[in-house]
Design an enzyme around this catalytic site. Structure first.
Site, PDB file in Angstrom:
ATOM      1  N   THR A 293       0.825  -1.221   0.000  1.00 30.04           N
ATOM      2  CA  THR A 293       0.000   0.000   0.000  1.00 30.04           C
ATOM      3  C   THR A 293       0.852   1.261   0.000  1.00 30.04           C
ATOM      4  OG1 THR A 293      -0.057  -0.163   2.402  1.00 30.04           O
ATOM      5  CG2 THR A 293      -1.957  -1.066   1.205  1.00 30.04           C
ATOM      6  N   GLY A 294       2.168   1.127   0.128  1.00 27.12           N
ATOM      7  CA  GLY A 294       3.041   2.300   0.248  1.00 27.12           C
ATOM      8  C   GLY A 294       3.462   2.866  -1.102  1.00 27.12           C
TER       9      GLY A 294
ATOM     10  N   VAL B 113       6.427   2.939  -2.449  1.00 29.62           N
ATOM     11  CA  VAL B 113       7.318   2.029  -3.179  1.00 29.62           C
ATOM     12  C   VAL B 113       6.566   0.753  -3.580  1.00 29.62           C
ATOM     13  CG1 VAL B 113       9.423   0.637  -3.045  1.00 29.62           C
ATOM     14  CG2 VAL B 113       9.393   2.923  -2.041  1.00 29.62           C
TER      15      VAL B 113
ATOM     16  N   ARG C 281      -3.602  -2.572   9.476  1.00 28.12           N
ATOM     17  CA  ARG C 281      -4.411  -1.400   9.114  1.00 28.12           C
ATOM     18  C   ARG C 281      -5.018  -1.512   7.717  1.00 28.12           C
ATOM     19  NH1 ARG C 281       0.228   0.653  11.583  1.00 28.12           N
ATOM     20  NH2 ARG C 281       1.396   0.627   9.639  1.00 28.12           N
TER      21      ARG C 281
ATOM     22  N   CYS D  84      18.213   5.064  -2.343  1.00 28.22           N
ATOM     23  CA  CYS D  84      17.863   5.664  -3.636  1.00 28.22           C
ATOM     24  C   CYS D  84      18.958   6.603  -4.177  1.00 28.22           C
ATOM     25  CB  CYS D  84      16.541   6.416  -3.516  1.00 28.22           C
ATOM     26  SG  CYS D  84      16.304   7.256  -1.941  1.00 28.22           S
TER      27      CYS D  84
ATOM     28  N   GLN E 142      16.744  16.033  -2.948  1.00 30.84           N
ATOM     29  CA  GLN E 142      15.914  14.828  -2.901  1.00 30.84           C
ATOM     30  C   GLN E 142      14.420  15.123  -2.775  1.00 30.84           C
ATOM     31  OE1 GLN E 142      19.385  12.549  -0.416  1.00 30.84           O
ATOM     32  NE2 GLN E 142      17.411  11.511  -0.403  1.00 30.84           N
TER      33      GLN E 142
ATOM     34  N   GLY F 229      10.624  10.091  -1.426  1.00 28.78           N
ATOM     35  CA  GLY F 229      11.573   9.196  -0.759  1.00 28.78           C
ATOM     36  C   GLY F 229      11.170   8.873   0.660  1.00 28.78           C
TER      37      GLY F 229
ATOM     38  N   LYS G  22      25.075   6.810   4.417  1.00 27.07           N
ATOM     39  CA  LYS G  22      24.701   5.685   3.544  1.00 27.07           C
ATOM     40  C   LYS G  22      25.418   5.834   2.205  1.00 27.07           C
ATOM     41  CE  LYS G  22      19.972   5.798   5.255  1.00 27.07           C
ATOM     42  NZ  LYS G  22      18.646   6.342   4.878  1.00 27.07           N
TER      43      LYS G  22
ATOM     44  N   HIS H 235      15.188  12.312  -7.602  1.00 20.86           N
ATOM     45  CA  HIS H 235      16.301  12.944  -6.902  1.00 20.86           C
ATOM     46  C   HIS H 235      17.278  13.490  -7.948  1.00 20.86           C
ATOM     47  CE1 HIS H 235      14.725  11.209  -3.363  1.00 20.86           C
ATOM     48  NE2 HIS H 235      15.620  10.281  -3.089  1.00 20.86           N
TER      49      HIS H 235
ATOM     50  N   ASN I 120      13.411   8.429  -7.976  1.00 21.17           N
ATOM     51  CA  ASN I 120      13.808   7.735  -6.746  1.00 21.17           C
ATOM     52  C   ASN I 120      12.900   6.582  -6.389  1.00 21.17           C
ATOM     53  OD1 ASN I 120      12.025  10.107  -6.330  1.00 21.17           O
ATOM     54  ND2 ASN I 120      11.926   9.350  -4.240  1.00 21.17           N
TER      55      ASN I 120
HETATM   56  P1  NAP Z   1       5.198   4.314   2.835  1.00 17.68           P
HETATM   57  O1  NAP Z   1       4.556   4.964   1.664  1.00 17.68           O
HETATM   58  O2  NAP Z   1       5.066   4.927   4.163  1.00 17.68           O
HETATM   59  O3  NAP Z   1       4.674   2.791   2.910  1.00 17.68           O
HETATM   60  C1  NAP Z   1       5.018   1.927   3.940  1.00 17.68           C
HETATM   61  C2  NAP Z   1       4.475   0.546   3.664  1.00 17.68           C
HETATM   62  O4  NAP Z   1       4.908  -0.352   4.699  1.00 17.68           O
HETATM   63  C3  NAP Z   1       2.954   0.499   3.676  1.00 17.68           C
HETATM   64  O5  NAP Z   1       2.504  -0.440   2.726  1.00 17.68           O
HETATM   65  C4  NAP Z   1       2.674   0.004   5.081  1.00 17.68           C
HETATM   66  O6  NAP Z   1       1.441  -0.648   5.215  1.00 17.68           O
HETATM   67  C5  NAP Z   1       3.787  -1.004   5.256  1.00 17.68           C
HETATM   68  N1  NAP Z   1       4.012  -1.332   6.651  1.00 17.68           N
HETATM   69  C6  NAP Z   1       4.344  -0.496   7.654  1.00 17.68           C
HETATM   70  N2  NAP Z   1       4.415  -1.176   8.835  1.00 17.68           N
HETATM   71  C7  NAP Z   1       4.111  -2.448   8.548  1.00 17.68           C
HETATM   72  C8  NAP Z   1       3.996  -3.636   9.330  1.00 17.68           C
HETATM   73  N3  NAP Z   1       4.218  -3.631  10.644  1.00 17.68           N
HETATM   74  N4  NAP Z   1       3.670  -4.792   8.713  1.00 17.68           N
HETATM   75  C9  NAP Z   1       3.450  -4.819   7.391  1.00 17.68           C
HETATM   76  N5  NAP Z   1       3.531  -3.725   6.592  1.00 17.68           N
HETATM   77  C10 NAP Z   1       3.857  -2.567   7.171  1.00 17.68           C
HETATM   78  O7  NAP Z   1       6.756   4.141   2.616  1.00 17.68           O
HETATM   79  P2  NAP Z   1       7.581   3.856   1.267  1.00 17.68           P
HETATM   80  O8  NAP Z   1       8.092   5.124   0.746  1.00 17.68           O
HETATM   81  O9  NAP Z   1       6.797   2.986   0.366  1.00 17.68           O
HETATM   82  O10 NAP Z   1       8.858   3.116   1.849  1.00 17.68           O
HETATM   83  C11 NAP Z   1       8.800   1.828   2.348  1.00 17.68           C
HETATM   84  C12 NAP Z   1      10.185   1.291   2.639  1.00 17.68           C
HETATM   85  O11 NAP Z   1      11.018   1.389   1.515  1.00 17.68           O
HETATM   86  C13 NAP Z   1      10.959   1.986   3.757  1.00 17.68           C
HETATM   87  O12 NAP Z   1      11.709   1.004   4.436  1.00 17.68           O
HETATM   88  C14 NAP Z   1      11.891   2.914   3.068  1.00 17.68           C
HETATM   89  O13 NAP Z   1      13.057   3.166   3.805  1.00 17.68           O
HETATM   90  C15 NAP Z   1      12.190   2.098   1.847  1.00 17.68           C
HETATM   91  N6  NAP Z   1      12.552   2.993   0.763  1.00 17.68           N
HETATM   92  C16 NAP Z   1      13.744   2.783   0.226  1.00 17.68           C
HETATM   93  C17 NAP Z   1      14.159   3.585  -0.773  1.00 17.68           C
HETATM   94  C18 NAP Z   1      15.500   3.383  -1.282  1.00 17.68           C
HETATM   95  O14 NAP Z   1      16.307   4.221  -1.057  1.00 17.68           O
HETATM   96  N7  NAP Z   1      15.776   2.313  -1.976  1.00 17.68           N
HETATM   97  C19 NAP Z   1      13.364   4.607  -1.259  1.00 17.68           C
HETATM   98  C20 NAP Z   1      12.151   4.806  -0.692  1.00 17.68           C
HETATM   99  C21 NAP Z   1      11.755   3.978   0.347  1.00 17.68           C
HETATM  100  P3  NAP Z   1       0.133   0.132   5.787  1.00 17.68           P
HETATM  101  O15 NAP Z   1      -0.423   0.896   4.637  1.00 17.68           O
HETATM  102  O16 NAP Z   1      -0.758  -0.991   6.212  1.00 17.68           O
HETATM  103  O17 NAP Z   1       0.587   0.987   6.913  1.00 17.68           O
HETATM  104  N1  12T Z   2      15.020   8.468   5.185  1.00 19.03           N
HETATM  105  O1  12T Z   2      15.968   3.644   2.191  1.00 19.03           O
HETATM  106  O2  12T Z   2      13.539  10.069   3.740  1.00 19.03           O
HETATM  107  O3  12T Z   2      17.414   4.327   3.646  1.00 19.03           O
HETATM  108  O4  12T Z   2      14.009  10.066   1.607  1.00 19.03           O
HETATM  109  C1  12T Z   2      15.311   6.261   1.763  1.00 19.03           C
HETATM  110  C2  12T Z   2      14.741   7.508   1.701  1.00 19.03           C
HETATM  111  C3  12T Z   2      15.680   6.489   4.098  1.00 19.03           C
HETATM  112  C4  12T Z   2      16.413   4.498   2.937  1.00 19.03           C
HETATM  113  C5  12T Z   2      14.024   9.547   2.738  1.00 19.03           C
HETATM  114  C6  12T Z   2      15.116   7.737   4.048  1.00 19.03           C
HETATM  115  C7  12T Z   2      15.777   5.788   2.949  1.00 19.03           C
HETATM  116  C8  12T Z   2      14.652   8.227   2.847  1.00 19.03           C
END
Ligand code: NAP
Ligand code: 12T
Length: 341
Positions: A13-14, A16, A41, A130, A157, A161, A214, A243, A316
């Site tokens: 649902t997030g 990414v 949720r 990213c 950025q 992200g 990082k 980014h 990103n």
């Molecule tokens: P986001 O939009 O806040 O989405 C978070 C997702 O995680 C939602 O689907 C949420 O589900 C789920 N989640 C949270 N707590 C959970 C739990 N206890 N059990 C199962 N699912 C859970 O965040 P996002 O931007 O997509 O980022 C998600 C992750 O990817 C983070 O770890 C972030 O650091 C990483 N990320 C990495 C990069 C990178 O640099 N490669 C870039 C962006 C993000 P709900 O909707 O149910 O809360």
């Molecule tokens: N805090 O995957 O806020 O380590 O843009 C990626 C993006 C952590 C990560 C951000 C962050 C990561 C952000």
């Protein structure tokens, strides 16, 4: 090729996770089933996939029986807890959080740069940060040709992200400010609309942010070369997607700006966009939704013997997260590595 795969998208649902589903669909990723997982949720929510909708299920300790491949983007603490449980159930995990990146047991992979590191995976493979990913795509061809000694990078950025809530925060702040209303900052410590914050992730004892460190540490692991020095300043800007990065690169061997243009033009994953006479250079709004890393403003640093400046931009959420994760999964399939050793 290996058998048809049961694939879980964990965090579906997030920001990414949704993009992962889009990328899996666009690339026709081989699967027998796709399971959308998120927190309690979101149980019962629908997420679009191909010509249908997937119903979100809760990720629990029992979720991974029969799953071959799990693509995690559900936050660091969730991944710390669930990735080992998934591996125990025989599932290979590609993780987007920072939880496993510097773990010696986990390869940290950009497929254009170090696909061979997948060969020694033990179940968990980490997707780099990213900002690191797009920098690696652009630096690898230069390092192979001229040995990079030092990189000074400043990032610009996008809010995506940080996740879905940050995208909404920027939208709301812009709307309120344009209507003369006061803004609230929840996700960031300050107003992000019409502002720049030299602060991404948490501050560390050395005065740098975790995001900046990082870029330093992940570069060394991905390039497999501890001699490359990186120093970074990471800045959040009021941009939704992509980014941008300003890079100053010092090499051992002299490269002209034209040498670098030619090298990057034939490198995988890169599009050179460098026609200053026509005001053409990489921009966030053009890279958004695209797969490539765009490089432009390539010029020699006239203050040192062997130096290059350039500007690189990439989406990103795609190359920085969802696309790189799916490319890792594709490379695992190609190398017959979708199994826990
Ligand atoms: P986001 O939009 O806040 O989405 C978070 C997702 O995680 C939602 O689907 C949420 O589900 C789920 N989640 C949270 N707590 C959970 C739990 N206890 N059990 C199962 N699912 C859970 O965040 P996002 O931007 O997509 O980022 C998600 C992750 O990817 C983070 O770890 C972030 O650091 C990483 N990320 C990495 C990069 C990178 O640099 N490669 C870039 C962006 C993000 P709900 O909707 O149910 O809360
Ligand atoms: N805090 O995957 O806020 O380590 O843009 C990626 C993006 C952590 C990560 C951000 C962050 C990561 C952000």
């Amino acid at each position: 090729m290996s058998k048809s795969l049961v694939v879980a998208v964990c965090g579906a649902t997030g920001a990414v996770g949704r993009e992962m589903l889009t990328v899996l669909e666009q690339r026709n990723f081989p699967h027998s089933e796709i399971i959308a997982m998120a927190s309690a949720r979101s149980v019962g929510k629908k997420v679009p996939f191909m010509d249908r909708e997937l119903t979100v299920v809760e990720m629990t300790e029992d979720s991974f029986e029969g799953v071959d491949l799990a693509l995690f983007s559900a936050g660091g603490s969730t991944s710390e807890k669930f990735a080992p449980i998934a591996v125990k159930a025989g599932c290979v995990v590609v993780d987007n959080s920072s939880a496993w990146r510097m773990n010696d047991e986990c390869p940290l992979v950009v497929p254009e740069v170090n696909p061979h590191d997948l060969d020694w995976h033990k179940g968990i493979i980490a997707n780099p940060n990213c900002s690191t990913i797009q920098m690696m795509v652009a630096l690898k061809p230069i390092h192979d040709e001229a040995r990079i000694k030092r990189v000074v990078v400043s990032t610009y950025q996008a809010v995506s992200g940080t996740g879905q809530k940050a995208i909404e925060e920027l939208e709301n702040q812009v709307r309120r400010l344009m209507n003369g209303q006061p803004v609230v900052a929840d996700v960031y410590p300050h107003q992000i609309a019409f502002n720049c914050l030299p602060h991404i992730d948490v501050f560390m004892d050395n005065g740098y942010t975790k995001e900046e460190m990082k870029m330093v540490n992940e570069t060394i692991k991905i390039m497999g070369d501890p001699s490359i020095k990186v120093t970074a300043t990471c800045v959040r800007v009021p941009v939704f997607y992509s980014h941008s990065e300003s890079l100053n690169i010092e090499t051992e061997v002299k490269l002209s700006a034209n040498d670098v243009r030619a090298l990057l033009a034939k490198a995988p994953g890169i599009i050179v966009e460098d026609y200053t006479e026509k005001n053409i250079y990489p921009m966030a709004i053009n890279a958004a939704g695209e797969d490539a890393t765009y490089v432009g403003r390539i010029r020699e640093d006239e203050t040192i013997e062997n130096g290059i400046n350039m500007w690189i931009v990439s989406d990103n959420i795609r190359k920085g997260a969802a696309l790189n994760t799916v490319q890792i999964a594709e490379t695992l399939i190609e190398r017959d590595l979708v199994r826990v050793p």
